[in-house]
Write a protein that holds these residues in place. Sequence first.
Motif, PDB file in Angstrom:
ATOM      1  N   THR A  96       0.887  -1.326   0.092  1.00 50.41           N
ATOM      2  CA  THR A  96      -0.017   0.009   0.060  1.00 50.41           C
ATOM      3  C   THR A  96       0.637   1.294  -0.190  1.00 50.41           C
ATOM      4  O   THR A  96       0.198   2.619   0.009  1.00 50.41           O
ATOM      5  CB  THR A  96      -0.965   0.040   1.151  1.00 50.41           C
ATOM      6  OG1 THR A  96      -0.009   0.080   2.301  1.00 50.41           O
ATOM      7  CG2 THR A  96      -1.895  -1.076   1.416  1.00 50.41           C
ATOM      8  N   LYS A  97       2.287   1.215   0.062  1.00 51.62           N
ATOM      9  CA  LYS A  97       2.946   2.239  -0.151  1.00 51.62           C
ATOM     10  C   LYS A  97       3.368   2.693  -1.528  1.00 51.62           C
ATOM     11  O   LYS A  97       3.501   1.753  -2.493  1.00 51.62           O
ATOM     12  CB  LYS A  97       4.141   2.088   0.841  1.00 51.62           C
ATOM     13  CG  LYS A  97       4.150   1.770   2.249  1.00 51.62           C
ATOM     14  CD  LYS A  97       5.271   1.644   2.918  1.00 51.62           C
ATOM     15  CE  LYS A  97       4.964   1.748   4.457  1.00 51.62           C
ATOM     16  NZ  LYS A  97       6.208   1.472   5.388  1.00 51.62           N
ATOM     17  N   LYS A  98       3.666   3.831  -1.393  1.00 53.71           N
ATOM     18  CA  LYS A  98       3.640   4.516  -3.157  1.00 53.71           C
ATOM     19  C   LYS A  98       4.897   3.837  -3.777  1.00 53.71           C
ATOM     20  O   LYS A  98       4.613   3.420  -5.022  1.00 53.71           O
ATOM     21  CB  LYS A  98       4.081   6.099  -2.879  1.00 53.71           C
ATOM     22  CG  LYS A  98       3.661   6.880  -4.215  1.00 53.71           C
ATOM     23  CD  LYS A  98       3.655   8.495  -4.014  1.00 53.71           C
ATOM     24  CE  LYS A  98       3.203   9.034  -5.321  1.00 53.71           C
ATOM     25  NZ  LYS A  98       3.325  10.587  -4.854  1.00 53.71           N
ATOM     26  N   LEU A  99       5.789   3.555  -2.959  1.00 49.32           N
ATOM     27  CA  LEU A  99       7.225   3.037  -4.095  1.00 49.32           C
ATOM     28  C   LEU A  99       7.070   1.623  -4.121  1.00 49.32           C
ATOM     29  O   LEU A  99       7.840   0.971  -5.108  1.00 49.32           O
ATOM     30  CB  LEU A  99       8.417   3.448  -3.409  1.00 49.32           C
ATOM     31  CG  LEU A  99       8.932   5.053  -3.328  1.00 49.32           C
ATOM     32  CD1 LEU A  99       9.940   5.441  -2.489  1.00 49.32           C
ATOM     33  CD2 LEU A  99       8.926   5.611  -4.902  1.00 49.32           C
ATOM     34  N   THR A 100       6.271   0.961  -3.383  1.00 41.67           N
ATOM     35  CA  THR A 100       6.322  -0.602  -3.460  1.00 41.67           C
ATOM     36  C   THR A 100       4.730  -0.865  -3.630  1.00 41.67           C
ATOM     37  O   THR A 100       4.363  -2.146  -3.397  1.00 41.67           O
ATOM     38  CB  THR A 100       6.944  -1.417  -2.192  1.00 41.67           C
ATOM     39  OG1 THR A 100       6.494  -0.506  -0.959  1.00 41.67           O
ATOM     40  CG2 THR A 100       8.227  -0.952  -2.032  1.00 41.67           C
ATOM     41  N   ALA A 101       4.002  -0.022  -4.309  1.00 46.12           N
ATOM     42  CA  ALA A 101       2.563  -0.367  -4.410  1.00 46.12           C
ATOM     43  C   ALA A 101       2.268  -1.672  -5.036  1.00 46.12           C
ATOM     44  O   ALA A 101       3.127  -1.705  -6.188  1.00 46.12           O
ATOM     45  CB  ALA A 101       1.747   0.774  -4.813  1.00 46.12           C
ATOM     46  N   ASP A 136      -6.197   0.985   5.155  1.00 42.28           N
ATOM     47  CA  ASP A 136      -5.112   1.211   4.040  1.00 42.28           C
ATOM     48  C   ASP A 136      -5.177   0.764   2.765  1.00 42.28           C
ATOM     49  O   ASP A 136      -4.874   1.633   1.839  1.00 42.28           O
ATOM     50  CB  ASP A 136      -3.810   0.630   4.658  1.00 42.28           C
ATOM     51  CG  ASP A 136      -3.133   1.629   5.849  1.00 42.28           C
ATOM     52  OD1 ASP A 136      -3.543   2.636   5.875  1.00 42.28           O
ATOM     53  OD2 ASP A 136      -2.102   0.992   6.297  1.00 42.28           O
ATOM     54  N   HIS A 139      -7.576   3.429   1.287  1.00 42.65           N
ATOM     55  CA  HIS A 139      -6.955   4.717   1.052  1.00 42.65           C
ATOM     56  C   HIS A 139      -5.839   4.792  -0.241  1.00 42.65           C
ATOM     57  O   HIS A 139      -5.834   5.885  -0.640  1.00 42.65           O
ATOM     58  CB  HIS A 139      -6.008   5.292   2.345  1.00 42.65           C
ATOM     59  CG  HIS A 139      -5.469   6.540   2.188  1.00 42.65           C
ATOM     60  ND1 HIS A 139      -6.158   7.490   2.252  1.00 42.65           N
ATOM     61  CD2 HIS A 139      -4.239   6.608   2.078  1.00 42.65           C
ATOM     62  CE1 HIS A 139      -5.316   8.585   2.098  1.00 42.65           C
ATOM     63  NE2 HIS A 139      -4.073   8.251   2.195  1.00 42.65           N
ATOM     64  N   HIS A 140      -5.188   3.563  -0.389  1.00 44.33           N
ATOM     65  CA  HIS A 140      -4.114   3.496  -1.410  1.00 44.33           C
ATOM     66  C   HIS A 140      -4.570   3.007  -2.685  1.00 44.33           C
ATOM     67  O   HIS A 140      -3.852   2.693  -3.616  1.00 44.33           O
ATOM     68  CB  HIS A 140      -3.004   2.857  -0.920  1.00 44.33           C
ATOM     69  CG  HIS A 140      -2.191   3.420   0.271  1.00 44.33           C
ATOM     70  ND1 HIS A 140      -1.388   4.534   0.211  1.00 44.33           N
ATOM     71  CD2 HIS A 140      -2.319   3.453   1.513  1.00 44.33           C
ATOM     72  CE1 HIS A 140      -0.941   4.842   1.319  1.00 44.33           C
ATOM     73  NE2 HIS A 140      -1.614   4.341   2.075  1.00 44.33           N
ATOM     74  N   THR A 141      -6.065   2.718  -2.859  1.00 45.89           N
ATOM     75  CA  THR A 141      -6.492   2.108  -3.979  1.00 45.89           C
ATOM     76  C   THR A 141      -7.591   3.245  -4.624  1.00 45.89           C
ATOM     77  O   THR A 141      -8.315   3.858  -3.449  1.00 45.89           O
ATOM     78  CB  THR A 141      -6.992   0.882  -4.039  1.00 45.89           C
ATOM     79  OG1 THR A 141      -7.977   0.549  -3.053  1.00 45.89           O
ATOM     80  CG2 THR A 141      -5.844  -0.246  -3.713  1.00 45.89           C
TER      81      THR A 141
END
Length: 317
Positions: A96-101, A136, A139-141
């Motif tokens: 869910t993190k930007k660099l490892t999405a 999470d 939020h990240h999708t």
Amino acid sequence: MATLKLPSTIPSPSEDCEQLRKAFAGWGTNEDLIIQILAHRNGDQRKKIRETYHETHGEDLLKDLDSELSSDFQNAVLLWTLEPAERDAYLVNQATKKLTASNWVIMEVACTRSSHHLLSVRQAYHAKYKKSLEEDVAHHTSGDFRKLLVPLVSAFRYEGDEVNMTLAKTEAKTFHEKICDKAYSDDDLIRILTTRSKSQLNATFNHYNDQFGNAVTKDLKADPENEYLKLLRSTIKCLTVPEKYYEKVLRLAINKLGTDEKALTRVVVTRAEVDLQRIAEEYKRRNSMPLDRAIAADTSGDYEKMLLALMGHGDAC
């Protein structure tokens, strides 16, 4: 279930901890000794080693491993040493993190774990990150990805073998109608995928094949480049034939121009105590090469030794 090859006489957790301290001592780390111990212990034994290490030395084994090791070998050992639920919580958090999405990793964890294990993953996520896994992921999708992934990670499916064949026929028809209308994120389609038991879904998709002459995944290839459709096809594979899904992940990881070590590590580590044997059989059937040989040809050094040990090809201690 695949079983990890264990030594005939297993040392006590205290003995293992002392050996690990020896592996860390001096000028260089003894990587072979670390593999000899950790790669040949099952989940309960690894948990006991971590607890004993903390009680005896007042330190966190994971932190010591992190400081002593490096690169892909470090990642493999750390992932393996984590408890399964804790490990999956970490993998989803990274996804869910930007660099490892990665929507794929989120879907993988949601669809290939048992209902009770997925619940444990959500609990481990609360404990580690002080928020919910679902929030999470939400939020990240966005869009269709969020619409599919949030109920997938929230699911608590029935795990029995009972199947309602009337329901399977009805829902196969529903799937066919939605696919014909290109309504790939329709509420009913998402509801079926995210709530039905895996046995029920297998019956539904078998009936789909019989009734409409194609595998449902084939009919979802209308636009081969559509990322949502790729994820939808993989979701169905993960829920019904996970060994075929994982074989493809491994094939792509190994056959790339430059190995995808993260994907290779994730599959070997997370499936070693589950179904890696079935995945290896599927890999050999599909590629005419044993998986261990493919890994050995594409990796090297301590990283190679660790992966092969997890496959049951390492030397017992």
